[in-house]
Every structure is written in C-alpha cells, then in structure tokens.
Design a protein around this motif. Structure first.
Motif, mmCIF file in Angstrom:
data_model
loop_
_atom_site.group_PDB
_atom_site.id
_atom_site.type_symbol
_atom_site.label_atom_id
_atom_site.label_comp_id
_atom_site.label_asym_id
_atom_site.label_seq_id
_atom_site.Cartn_x
_atom_site.Cartn_y
_atom_site.Cartn_z
ATOM 1 N N CYS A 89 0.934 -1.268 0.067
ATOM 2 C CA CYS A 89 0.084 -0.094 0.046
ATOM 3 C C CYS A 89 0.969 1.260 0.004
ATOM 4 N N GLN A 90 1.857 1.197 0.680
ATOM 5 C CA GLN A 90 2.575 2.441 0.856
ATOM 6 C C GLN A 90 3.566 2.729 -0.281
ATOM 7 N N ALA A 91 4.232 1.667 -1.185
ATOM 8 C CA ALA A 91 4.350 1.786 -2.306
ATOM 9 C C ALA A 91 3.878 2.165 -3.286
ATOM 10 N N GLU A 92 2.681 1.783 -3.472
ATOM 11 C CA GLU A 92 1.616 2.109 -4.461
ATOM 12 C C GLU A 92 0.998 3.540 -4.366
ATOM 13 N N MET A 93 0.942 4.170 -3.002
ATOM 14 C CA MET A 93 0.678 5.450 -2.818
ATOM 15 C C MET A 93 1.632 6.313 -3.070
ATOM 16 N N SER A 94 3.068 5.933 -2.983
ATOM 17 C CA SER A 94 4.234 6.506 -3.292
ATOM 18 C C SER A 94 4.168 6.931 -4.658
ATOM 19 N N LYS A 95 4.148 5.626 -5.606
ATOM 20 C CA LYS A 95 4.021 5.805 -7.064
ATOM 21 C C LYS A 95 2.996 6.640 -7.432
ATOM 22 N N ARG A 96 1.906 6.700 -7.025
ATOM 23 C CA ARG A 96 0.826 7.623 -7.233
ATOM 24 C C ARG A 96 1.187 9.146 -7.135
ATOM 25 N N ILE A 97 1.350 9.331 -5.838
ATOM 26 C CA ILE A 97 1.914 10.509 -5.139
ATOM 27 C C ILE A 97 2.877 11.263 -6.427
ATOM 28 N N ALA A 98 3.939 10.564 -6.596
ATOM 29 C CA ALA A 98 5.163 10.966 -7.618
ATOM 30 C C ALA A 98 4.341 11.483 -9.019
ATOM 31 N N MET A 133 9.271 4.183 -2.773
ATOM 32 C CA MET A 133 8.886 3.503 -4.106
ATOM 33 C C MET A 133 9.918 2.480 -4.314
ATOM 34 N N PRO A 134 9.180 1.372 -5.256
ATOM 35 C CA PRO A 134 10.126 0.454 -5.654
ATOM 36 C C PRO A 134 11.379 0.968 -6.507
ATOM 37 N N GLU A 135 12.498 0.526 -6.688
ATOM 38 C CA GLU A 135 13.448 0.974 -7.085
ATOM 39 C C GLU A 135 13.535 1.236 -8.666
ATOM 40 N N ASP A 136 12.737 0.398 -9.612
ATOM 41 C CA ASP A 136 12.602 0.542 -10.750
ATOM 42 C C ASP A 136 11.637 1.882 -11.029
ATOM 43 N N TYR A 137 10.725 2.022 -10.129
ATOM 44 C CA TYR A 137 9.789 3.277 -10.212
ATOM 45 C C TYR A 137 10.633 4.413 -9.878
ATOM 46 N N SER A 138 11.548 4.403 -9.000
ATOM 47 C CA SER A 138 12.415 5.543 -8.570
ATOM 48 C C SER A 138 13.234 6.035 -9.651
ATOM 49 N N ILE A 139 13.747 5.033 -10.220
ATOM 50 C CA ILE A 139 14.593 5.270 -11.307
ATOM 51 C C ILE A 139 13.946 6.016 -12.523
ATOM 52 N N SER A 140 12.592 5.433 -12.711
ATOM 53 C CA SER A 140 12.006 5.884 -13.704
ATOM 54 C C SER A 140 11.775 7.568 -13.336
ATOM 55 N N GLU A 141 11.237 8.004 -12.273
ATOM 56 C CA GLU A 141 10.965 9.113 -11.810
ATOM 57 C C GLU A 141 12.251 10.248 -11.946
ATOM 58 N N TYR A 142 13.503 9.577 -11.549
ATOM 59 C CA TYR A 142 14.527 10.306 -11.820
ATOM 60 C C TYR A 142 14.989 10.629 -13.088
ATOM 61 N N ARG A 143 14.900 9.531 -13.803
ATOM 62 C CA ARG A 143 15.111 9.907 -15.516
ATOM 63 C C ARG A 143 14.057 10.981 -15.934
ATOM 64 N N HIS A 144 13.106 10.998 -15.555
ATOM 65 C CA HIS A 144 12.088 12.045 -15.755
ATOM 66 C C HIS A 144 12.579 13.293 -15.198
ATOM 67 N N LEU A 145 12.954 13.505 -14.071
ATOM 68 C CA LEU A 145 13.496 14.722 -13.602
ATOM 69 C C LEU A 145 14.893 15.019 -14.405
ATOM 70 N N VAL A 146 15.785 14.084 -14.631
ATOM 71 C CA VAL A 146 16.889 14.495 -15.391
ATOM 72 C C VAL A 146 16.716 14.885 -16.780
ATOM 73 N N HIS A 147 15.631 14.430 -17.355
ATOM 74 C CA HIS A 147 15.146 15.081 -18.630
ATOM 75 C C HIS A 147 14.800 16.437 -18.677
ATOM 76 N N THR A 148 13.929 16.558 -17.734
ATOM 77 C CA THR A 148 13.333 17.972 -17.408
ATOM 78 C C THR A 148 14.529 19.014 -17.016
ATOM 79 N N TYR A 149 15.315 18.311 -16.287
ATOM 80 C CA TYR A 149 16.427 19.463 -16.028
ATOM 81 C C TYR A 149 17.314 19.660 -17.050
#
Length: 156
Positions: A89-98, A133-149
């Motif tokens: 539940c915590q991981a799913e909420m984290s993914k959606r909040i991101a 968040m799960p590691e794969d989702y964190s990496i995906s979010e960071y990839r998006h942030l790096v692209h935005t940056y």
C-alpha cells in the motif's frame, strides 16, 4: 446491555457490553491506527481531486494541491509497515503521489507559461527521494527529472 459501535479509526464494527469498556478498548487497540488511517484517507481525497482536475484549474488551486502532495510525501514515509500488505500500500501510494506531483507541476508551468524552474525540479527530486517506492519506479522518476533538468539547461 450489548451495544454495537462503528469505530471511526478503522471503520470496523465493535460489539461491547458497555460504553466504558468500548472506550477503553478503542483507545488501547485502535489509537495507533488513527495516524496512518488519516494518511490513507487523505491520499484517497487527493486522488479524487486529481481525477476531477479540469482544464479550468487556477494557479492558486494548483499551488494548494502541490502543497498537499508534498505534505503527503512526508506523511506516507512515516506510515508503519508491519506487514507485506502495508508495504505494498505504501509503495502504491508513493508511486501515485510521484505521478500526481509531476502532473501538477506540469499543469502549473502551463498556467504560468514559464518552464519548470530549477528549484521546482530540486523540490520534486527531494520528494521522490523521500517516497518509499520500488527501485525501478524511483529510477523512472529520476530519469524524468534529469530529462526535465536538461531541457531547462538547454533553454538558458
């Protein structure tokens, strides 16, 4: 006498022999649940707000929603996870909040006709770092942030 009460903390039905016993049991057994149940309820409320997000959203409403999301990031991290179900539940909420934060930031930047600022990108990165968040989702979010940056750097 036998009474039936609806517990407001965990929405369970309590059957008690008297009000005094109910109140004691309620405080002892359900008190620790009230904080994380509030987090779950707030998450559901924000999810409903995100579903009803329309094209007519104003800048103050987007900023208020972003503040709520950032606050929820801190609170999700503090939810106890004694079982696998609660970790999920915590991981799913984290993914959606991101994803919600990313959406609100994009809406906010489209309302102001200004690209995402460096401080906003930094704030988004800090929120992602706090979210469990799960590691794969964190990496995906960071990839998006790096692209935005990098897009911001290219626009300078």
């Amino acid at each position: 006498c036998m009474c039936v009460y609806m517990c407001v903390c965990c929405v369970c039905v309590c059957v008690c022999t008297c009000v005094c016993v109910h109140m004691c049991v309620h405080v002892c057994v359900h008190m620790f649940r009230s904080y994380h149940v509030q987090v779950y309820l707030e998450f559901l409320h924000i999810s409903e707000e995100m579903k009803s997000l329309s094209d007519e959203i104003t800048l103050p409403a987007a900023e208020e929603l972003l503040v709520k999301l950032v606050d929820l990031c801190h609170r999700i991290q503090q939810v106890p996870t004694p079982s696998v179900k609660e970790v999920l539940c915590q991981a799913e909420m984290s993914k959606r909040i991101a994803a919600y934060i990313r959406t609100v930031v994009e809406v906010k930047s489209s309302l102001t006709n200004i690209t995402t600022s460096f401080s906003t990108i930094r704030d988004m990165a800090q929120c992602c770092a706090r979210l469990p968040m799960p590691e794969d989702y964190s990496i995906s979010e960071y990839r998006h942030l790096v692209h935005t940056y990098t897009m911001e750097l290219a626009n300078l």
